[in-house]
Scaffold this motif. Structure first.
Motif, short mmCIF file in Angstrom:
data_model
loop_
_atom_site.label_atom_id
_atom_site.label_comp_id
_atom_site.label_asym_id
_atom_site.label_seq_id
_atom_site.Cartn_x
_atom_site.Cartn_y
_atom_site.Cartn_z
N ALA A 51 0.82 -1.21 0.00
CA ALA A 51 0.00 0.00 0.00
C ALA A 51 0.85 1.26 0.00
CB ALA A 51 -0.92 -0.01 1.22
N LEU A 52 1.92 1.28 0.80
CA LEU A 52 2.79 2.45 0.87
C LEU A 52 3.50 2.69 -0.46
CD1 LEU A 52 4.36 1.98 4.41
CD2 LEU A 52 2.85 3.84 3.69
N GLN A 53 3.88 1.61 -1.14
CA GLN A 53 4.61 1.76 -2.40
C GLN A 53 3.73 2.32 -3.51
OE1 GLN A 53 7.39 -1.32 -3.24
NE2 GLN A 53 7.40 -0.97 -5.44
N PHE A 54 2.44 1.97 -3.46
CA PHE A 54 1.56 2.40 -4.55
C PHE A 54 0.64 3.56 -4.18
CE2 PHE A 54 2.70 -1.93 -5.83
CZ PHE A 54 3.05 -1.71 -7.15
N MET A 55 0.63 3.96 -2.91
CA MET A 55 -0.22 5.07 -2.49
C MET A 55 0.11 6.39 -3.20
SD MET A 55 -1.04 6.26 1.41
CE MET A 55 -1.31 4.55 1.87
N PRO A 56 1.39 6.73 -3.42
CA PRO A 56 1.68 8.00 -4.12
C PRO A 56 1.06 8.10 -5.50
CG PRO A 56 3.67 7.17 -3.06
CD PRO A 56 2.64 6.08 -2.96
N THR A 61 0.19 10.76 -9.99
CA THR A 61 0.22 10.26 -11.36
C THR A 61 -0.50 11.19 -12.34
OG1 THR A 61 0.36 7.99 -10.57
CG2 THR A 61 -0.32 8.31 -12.85
N LEU A 62 -1.65 11.73 -11.96
CA LEU A 62 -2.35 12.63 -12.87
C LEU A 62 -1.52 13.88 -13.16
CD1 LEU A 62 -6.06 12.50 -11.63
CD2 LEU A 62 -5.14 11.62 -13.78
N TRP A 63 -0.88 14.43 -12.14
CA TRP A 63 -0.03 15.60 -12.34
C TRP A 63 1.20 15.23 -13.17
CZ3 TRP A 63 -2.27 19.99 -11.48
CH2 TRP A 63 -3.29 20.08 -10.51
N ALA A 64 1.68 14.00 -12.99
CA ALA A 64 2.82 13.56 -13.80
C ALA A 64 2.47 13.52 -15.28
CB ALA A 64 3.29 12.18 -13.34
N SER A 117 5.60 6.70 -9.39
CA SER A 117 4.30 7.22 -9.84
C SER A 117 4.46 8.33 -10.86
CB SER A 117 3.50 7.72 -8.64
OG SER A 117 4.17 8.80 -8.01
N VAL A 118 5.57 9.05 -10.82
CA VAL A 118 5.86 10.06 -11.84
C VAL A 118 6.47 9.40 -13.08
CG1 VAL A 118 7.11 12.19 -12.36
CG2 VAL A 118 6.20 11.82 -10.06
N ASP A 119 7.32 8.40 -12.85
CA ASP A 119 8.00 7.72 -13.95
C ASP A 119 7.03 7.03 -14.90
OD1 ASP A 119 10.59 6.26 -15.07
OD2 ASP A 119 9.14 4.67 -14.60
N ALA A 120 5.98 6.40 -14.34
CA ALA A 120 5.12 5.53 -15.16
C ALA A 120 4.44 6.26 -16.32
CB ALA A 120 4.09 4.85 -14.26
N LEU A 348 -3.77 9.20 -16.43
CA LEU A 348 -5.02 8.65 -15.91
C LEU A 348 -5.02 7.13 -16.01
CD1 LEU A 348 -7.83 9.14 -14.78
CD2 LEU A 348 -8.66 9.46 -17.12
N TYR A 349 -4.48 6.60 -17.11
CA TYR A 349 -4.39 5.15 -17.27
C TYR A 349 -3.54 4.52 -16.17
CZ TYR A 349 -3.03 0.64 -19.30
OH TYR A 349 -2.79 -0.69 -19.50
N MET A 350 -2.37 5.11 -15.90
CA MET A 350 -1.51 4.57 -14.86
C MET A 350 -2.11 4.77 -13.47
SD MET A 350 0.70 3.15 -16.66
CE MET A 350 1.59 2.45 -15.26
N LEU A 351 -2.93 5.82 -13.31
CA LEU A 351 -3.61 6.00 -12.03
C LEU A 351 -4.56 4.85 -11.75
CD1 LEU A 351 -4.42 7.66 -9.54
CD2 LEU A 351 -6.11 8.83 -10.99
N VAL A 352 -5.37 4.50 -12.75
CA VAL A 352 -6.32 3.41 -12.52
C VAL A 352 -5.62 2.05 -12.50
CG1 VAL A 352 -8.20 4.74 -13.54
CG2 VAL A 352 -6.94 3.15 -14.97
N PHE A 353 -4.48 1.95 -13.22
CA PHE A 353 -3.74 0.69 -13.25
C PHE A 353 -3.02 0.43 -11.93
CE2 PHE A 353 0.08 -1.75 -15.01
CZ PHE A 353 -0.58 -2.95 -14.97
N LEU A 354 -2.42 1.47 -11.37
CA LEU A 354 -1.62 1.31 -10.15
C LEU A 354 -2.27 1.91 -8.91
CD1 LEU A 354 1.91 2.20 -11.60
CD2 LEU A 354 0.97 -0.09 -11.19
N GLY A 355 -3.19 2.85 -9.11
CA GLY A 355 -3.75 3.57 -7.97
C GLY A 355 -4.56 2.71 -7.02
N GLY A 356 -5.10 1.62 -7.52
CA GLY A 356 -5.86 0.74 -6.65
C GLY A 356 -5.01 -0.25 -5.89
#
Length: 409
Positions: A51-56, A61-64, A117-120, A348-356
């Protein structure tokens, strides 16, 4: 099948990625094992680390994606990949010197997650600049092949290295492996990049990207389906660690072997996707839905396997269907977005892919503690199937509505 490798810049990138991603998967396996060792085998502690690794991702991600549309993606990636490598080196030093504690791992998971989260979205949207739109689908499939080749080699190597020399050296090797992808980025010929016009600095760029996606119902459906499957169905690694250690009483190499068997399937699925794209076939919604539904069914079946070896074998078809779904979804979203919007759309794609993942990691840890180590796979598979059926019904209803309106016109 390998059309995108004709591009020199993409060859440099893919070569570096093979080395760097192998190190990433080595670290992921070693990190999970270290958390279990430091916590006395707690599945909940492992869920917290995930959770900590993917919480950012939820925050950054959207701002990235906005950053990716405004700045030089290659230069951004050089800095981000260097920072990711530094995280591995710090954790390795702490572990090798014997001072590592569970809170150290948690803190570095959070820092690593911020950079990742910025890299993706930057990395995903940079693919089109390396190869251009004509072979983008092929490049996405080859990226998946590279990712899953590393997913096979990395955990297997990590299992052997953890047993032989300990987790700390695995982290150090991952830190050094980041130099390969940085070198590939530095060596690129920038004059051969297919660069889009950079978005100017202006207020409301994030909202503009969200409005852009909202007006495309097919993209919205793909993104919602991706969110459901990635959150509840694709939290494999922490579940495998608990199954290997607590259910089948295996060591680190047994855990690594489960990830490797899944990766054999995902590599095969990526190869099939590359073969389809090499023949000029565009991503199709039917393939995406069939892959998602089959994934849900097969994951639920895998959770019921009575022995370690049957579970391992059953993970191969799970991997094939997972990759069929994800490569088709990625290509559908990228090709469905204007190039000037691609960074924000992929954010947005990476947000939904990793954000959950934070929710999924906590949920899988809780389910494993309360209902047993098999339950995250069973529940995840069933929820993935239900989400796919709902998504298919929404798309069918929309298409029937469009057809009906056309007849009335």
């Amino acid at each position: 099948m390998f059309r995108s490798l004709r591009e020199r810049n993409y060859r440099y990138y893919a070569s570096g990625q093979i080395v760097s991603l192998t190190g990433t998967w080595m670290q992921r396996a070693a990190q999970d094992w270290l958390v279990l060792e430091l916590s006395g085998g707690s599945a909940a502690a492992l869920g917290i680390a995930v959770a900590l690794q993917f919480m950012p991702t939820l925050l950054l991600t959207l701002w990235a994606g906005v950053v990716a549309d405004r700045f030089d993606k290659r230069k951004l990636l050089i800095g981000l990949q260097s920072a990711l490598g530094a995280c591995g080196l710090v954790l390795g030093v702490l572990d090798v010197t014997g001072v590592v504690q569970l809170w150290h791992v948690y803190a570095l998971c959070l820092v690593l997650g911020c950079f990742a989260s910025v890299d993706a979205p930057v990395r995903q949207s940079f693919v089109s600049e390396m190869v251009g739109p004509d072979v983008l689908t092929n490049a996405v499939a080859l990226n998946s092949m590279t990712f899953n080749l590393a997913r096979i080699v990395g955990p297997a190597l990590a299992g052997l290295l953890i047993t032989g020399i300990g987790t700390g050296w695995v982290f150090l090797l991952n830190g050094l492996s980041s130099a390969a992808v940085v070198l590939g980025l530095v060596l690129m010929d920038v004059t051969r990049l297919h660069r889009a016009k950079r978005a100017p600095k202006s207020p409301g760029q994030l909202r503009e990207g969200l409005r852009y996606v909202r007006k495309r119902p097919e993209l919205v459906t793909v993104l919602m389906l991706m969110m459901c499957l990635s959150t509840f169905g694709m939290n494999f690694e922490n579940t495998f660690a608990v199954l290997a250690r607590n259910t089948f009483h295996r060591e680190a190499d047994g855990y690594g072997f489960l990830i490797t068997m899944l990766a054999v399937g995902t590599l095969a699925g990526a190869a099939l996707a590359a073969l389809r794209s090499g023949r000029g076939r565009k991503p199709r919604m039917r393939v995406l839905l069939i892959g998602a539904a089959a994934f849900g069914v097969l994951e639920a079946v895998a959770s019921l396997m009575p022995s370690y070896w049957l579970l391992a074998v059953s993970l191969i078809p799970v991997g094939v269907t997972a990759m069929t779904f994800t490569t088709t979804a990625n290509a559908t979203v990228q090709l469905g977005a204007d190039q000037s919007m691609r960074g924000r759309v992929m954010g947005l794609y990476m947000l939904v892919f990793l954000g959950g993942k934070p929710l999924g990691g906590l949920a899988s840890g809780w389910l494993a503690e309360v209902l047993g180590p098999r339950s995250p796979l069973l529940v995840g598979g069933l929820l993935s199937l239900v989400a796919t059926l709902v998504g298919a019904a929404v798309l069918l209803r929309r298409r029937n509505g469009v057809a009906h309106d056309g007849r009335l016109g």
